[in-house]
Each structure stands twice: as C-alpha cells, then as structure tokens.
Design an enzyme around this catalytic site. Structure first.
Site, short mmCIF file in Angstrom:
data_model
loop_
_atom_site.label_atom_id
_atom_site.label_comp_id
_atom_site.label_asym_id
_atom_site.label_seq_id
_atom_site.Cartn_x
_atom_site.Cartn_y
_atom_site.Cartn_z
N THR A 1 12.88 -6.98 -10.18
CA THR A 1 12.31 -8.30 -10.45
C THR A 1 10.97 -8.44 -9.72
O THR A 1 10.87 -8.14 -8.54
CB THR A 1 13.28 -9.41 -9.99
OG1 THR A 1 14.52 -9.21 -10.66
CG2 THR A 1 12.74 -10.79 -10.30
N GLN B 1 -8.07 -0.28 2.88
CA GLN B 1 -8.99 -0.83 3.88
C GLN B 1 -10.33 -1.22 3.27
O GLN B 1 -11.22 -1.69 3.97
CB GLN B 1 -9.24 0.19 5.00
CG GLN B 1 -8.05 0.51 5.86
CD GLN B 1 -7.79 -0.52 6.94
OE1 GLN B 1 -8.69 -1.23 7.38
NE2 GLN B 1 -6.54 -0.61 7.37
N GLY C 1 0.81 -1.22 0.00
CA GLY C 1 0.00 0.00 0.00
C GLY C 1 0.84 1.26 0.00
O GLY C 1 0.57 2.22 -0.75
N THR C 2 1.87 1.27 0.81
CA THR C 2 2.70 2.47 0.94
C THR C 2 3.38 2.82 -0.38
O THR C 2 3.41 4.00 -0.78
CB THR C 2 3.77 2.26 2.04
OG1 THR C 2 3.10 1.95 3.26
CG2 THR C 2 4.62 3.50 2.22
N CYS D 1 0.27 1.59 12.10
CA CYS D 1 1.30 2.36 11.41
C CYS D 1 1.81 3.51 12.25
O CYS D 1 2.86 4.07 12.00
CB CYS D 1 0.74 2.88 10.11
SG CYS D 1 -0.25 1.63 9.32
N ASN E 1 -8.67 3.82 8.19
CA ASN E 1 -8.16 2.65 8.88
C ASN E 1 -8.39 2.68 10.39
O ASN E 1 -8.36 1.64 11.04
CB ASN E 1 -6.66 2.48 8.58
CG ASN E 1 -5.88 3.75 8.73
OD1 ASN E 1 -6.20 4.76 8.10
ND2 ASN E 1 -4.88 3.75 9.56
C1 LIG Z 1 -2.26 -0.56 5.61
C2 LIG Z 1 -2.58 0.68 4.88
C3 LIG Z 1 -1.66 1.30 4.02
C4 LIG Z 1 -0.24 0.80 3.87
O1 LIG Z 1 -0.14 -0.45 3.31
P1 LIG Z 1 1.20 -1.31 3.43
O2 LIG Z 1 0.92 -2.52 2.59
O3 LIG Z 1 1.38 -1.60 4.88
O4 LIG Z 1 2.32 -0.49 2.89
C5 LIG Z 1 -2.06 2.42 3.36
N1 LIG Z 1 -3.29 2.94 3.52
C6 LIG Z 1 -4.21 2.39 4.34
C7 LIG Z 1 -5.57 2.99 4.47
C8 LIG Z 1 -3.89 1.25 5.05
O5 LIG Z 1 -4.78 0.71 5.88
#
Ligand SMILES: *Cc1c(COP(=O)(O)O)cnc(C)c1O
Length: 398
Positions: free
Chosen positions: A252, A194, A79-80, A342, A159
């Site tokens: 990769t 989420q 996600g990040t 986080c 979240n």
């Molecule tokens: C968990 C989350 C992220 C980050 O995702 P990662 O896979 O941990 O990098 C970003 N945005 C939201 C809303 C999240 O819940």
C-alpha cells in the site's frame, strides 16, 4: 577549561546531510492524508479513488520537475530502497547480459552493501578510486567499461565531503560507448539523495537511466523516496505482493508521505537558486570563522572547486577526538556529525575519508557540518562563540 554554558541554550542544527527539517508546507500537505482521507488508494469507493488520483497528481508533478514522464517514477520507502531496487533490480534482471558493474569507492553504504551482496551472487564489481579531493577521473570511468558491464552506479554528491561527480559528462561518455558497441548496456544509475535540494535533477540533461532520491534530504518527510527508471528499463522487484507501482514495488502506497515529498520537490524546484546562493554565503562565512582556530583543516574539494556541494564542510581538528567534539557541541545545542549518520555506531573509520587518502589520525579528528537552507550567519555566530573554546578545552584536558 571549557566555555561557560549559555544561559539560554540555542539549537543550531548543522546536520542537514543526515536529514532536513520538513517544511511547514510539507507537513500541511500531508495532514489530511493521515487523518480523514486515510482510504487505501486501491479501493473502489470515491475516497479511495481520491487518494489514487492525489498520488498520480504528485507523480506527474515530480515527473515534470525531473523532465520525465509519470510512468518512470516509482515511489519507495527512501533512498536505501531506491538504490537497492536499482542495483539489485538491474543485476538480477539482466544477469544473462553480463555480470560486471562499475561503482566508486566513496558511495553511500546503501550502494556499497548491495554491491557486496552481488559479489556473493557471482557479479564482479569495479570500485573506482577518487583523488584527494574526492573526485573521479573521467578516464578511469571510460577505461573500466567492458562488454559485460551491465550497470554503472555513481553518486551525484558525496554525503561526507560534498564532492560532486560530473554525472552529465559521465552519462555522455556512457551513451557514446553504447552507441559505438551497439548495445543498451551499461545502464547508468546515480544516487542523487544529497543532490536533489541544490543541483540539477533534469534526467535528460544528466543522461541517467536510473536515479535515486529521498524525501528526507529534501525538506520532506523521512521514509519516502523514489526511483526514476527510464522507460524500457526493467527491474527484478525486491518485494512481491499486490503489484502496486507497476508491479515493481508491492505494498500500500505511503499516501501522506508521497504528498509531502511532492510538495518538498515543488518548493526545492522553485527556490533552489536562491537557497544555493544563501547557503554558499553562510558556508563561506562559517569556513572563514573556523579558519581562525589553529590546527583546523578542510577535507574534500577546496572551497572554490565547482565540484563541491554548497552545504558540506568536513573539517579536521588537530589533536581532537571527533566523537568527543560532536558530543561536547551537543552540550551547547550545536548538532553536527562525525562522518555520515549512516555509519554511526559502527565505529569504523570512514571509507570516504580513507579513499581520499587521509591518515587514521586525521580521520579520527574530522567532523562534518552540513548547512541547510534555513541556516543563518547568526547561527554560525552562536557556534563560533563556543567552538574555539571547546576545541581548546579538549586539546588541553586530554
Ligand atoms: C541518506 C542517503 C541515502 C539513504 O537514504 P535513506 O532515505 O536514509 O534510506 C542514500 N544515499 C545517500 C547519498 C544519502 O545521503
């Protein structure tokens, strides 16, 4: 006096907002690609070609679920990376077209931090406020739009408190604005990390140009994600190298995790409706039980609000230190979180709970339970055997 420890300690996982347990079918789908089929998908020999074609099949499978074409899916490390790729990528690519970006006060740090970075690079960011239920006012979104706005980034589901933004309606307003001003800007990104396991991720219905999703919140593997990027939207890459993923994301490919995420998407897509019904049922049951404990209050949207995600219960326990409660619950095998995973370790008050107007005292006594598709009422019964006593114990020993 705290409750007596259980003779047979159970494990009840109520932190699905942090990550979800990979489905057995997911790990099964990954296995071969971690072992005998380990070849680099860019290789010319047949096992490499097999890996390449497996990646492309996964891409097609996921694209179908999003109602997109396969060339719009970029695999990332989670996600990040996806949110950073979208935000920094658009800003740096289109800086000449404008340097204004709109987002909200309650975004995940993986959105807020790249925004802060862009402020250092000369961009102006508007952070939209939310009301006490964590919801945006549509009028605020529209009136923040300017000729130099190149990007709007608004999360789908928060979240911490589970508020749902009306992405589809915001998308429609942005389309209208673009049409009126005869421009392709602003582009519209949503952080759907989420949301993907329970809500609609049909990109055409949502009217999004960019959408971030990760495997880790979708009962898939961690460290894998994707960015949906509408055809024609260009991005400045974050990483440079071998030119994989259309040159946007060199390196990769994580073959096994891509397979796992595709399988997770398939399961979520096929069973979403029934999981949502189940989770809502368990959540309401849990809330009902907790409301018998004195001095307990819900944070975020009210339970019957349609703009509330089914899995989240952010609760304030009067006179309790959230850290202590989380650690005590762990002693009894119950796993939950203080705010978001986080922000853990930073020891800062949650910016989300601040944005919905909660006092420091209330923020300090609030914890987040996030229910998953495998959570049962039996799990909740177990939690309720101990939670009231722990709360009582914490209130009287301090
Ligand atoms: C968990 C989350 C992220 C980050 O995702 P990662 O896979 O941990 O990098 C970003 N945005 C939201 C809303 C999240 O819940």
């Amino acid at each position: 006096m705290f409750p007596k420890k259980p003779t047979k300690k159970q494990h009840v996982y109520l932190d699905h907002g942090a990550t979800t347990q990979p489905d057995a079918l997911v790990t099964q789908a990954m296995e071969p690609w971690l072992r005998e089929q380990f070849a680099n998908p860019s290789a010319l020999y047949s096992v490499g070609v097999e890996a390449r074609s497996a990646i492309e099949d996964s891409r097609t499978q996921i694209a179908d679920i999003l109602h997109a074409t396969k060339d719009t899916i970029v695999f990332t490390s989670g996600g990040t990376e996806s949110t950073n790729m979208a935000i920094l990528g658009v800003a740096r690519k289109y800086a000449e077209k404008g340097k204004h970006i709109i987002t909200t006060e309650i975004e995940h740090p993986s959105v807020l931090e790249p925004m802060k970075q862009l402020e250092k690079e000369g961009f102006e960011i508007t952070y939209l406020p939310v009301n006490e239920e964590g919801l945006l006012n549509m009028k605020d979104v529209v009136s923040a739009l300017r000729e130099d706005t190149i990007l709007v980034s608004i999360m789908y589901v928060n979240n911490e408190i589970g508020s749902i933004n009306p992405i589809h309606e915001i998308g429609k307003e942005i389309l209208k604005w673009r049409k009126k001003h005869k421009t392709i800007f602003p582009l519209f990104h949503t952080d759907a990390c989420q949301a993907a396991s329970t809500l609609d991720v049909h990109v055409e219905r949502l009217h999004v140009d960019l959408m971030s999703i990760n495997g880790s919140k979708l009962y898939g593997p961690k460290g894998i994600g994707l960015l949906y990027k509408r055809r024609g939207v260009e991005l400045e890459p974050l990483m440079y190298g071998g030119g994989q993923e259309q040159g946007i994301r060199s390196g990769t490919e994580n073959v096994a995790s891509i397979m796992g995420m595709a399988e997770a998407f398939r399961i979520a897509h096929e069973q979403k409706e029934s999981y949502v019904v189940h989770m809502k049922d368990v959540r309401d049951y849990f809330f009902q039980q907790m409301s018998h404990i004195p001095g307990v209050h819900l944070n975020g949207p009210s339970l019957d609000n349609i703009h509330r995600s089914v899995g989240h219960l952010n609760m304030y326990f009067e006179g309790i230190d959230a850290d202590a409660l989380v650690l005590y619950l762990d002693e009894y095998g119950i796993m939950c979180a203080k705010g978001s995973a986080c922000a853990t370790g930073k020891n800062e008050a949650s910016h989300v709970l601040e944005a919905i107007g909660l006092s420091n005292e209330r923020i300090g006594g609030s914890i987040r339970f996030t229910i998953g598709r495998d959570t049962t009422k039996k799990d909740i019964d177990y939690v309720m055997e101990y939670l009231p006593g722990i709360v009582e114990g914490l209130r009287t020993t301090v």
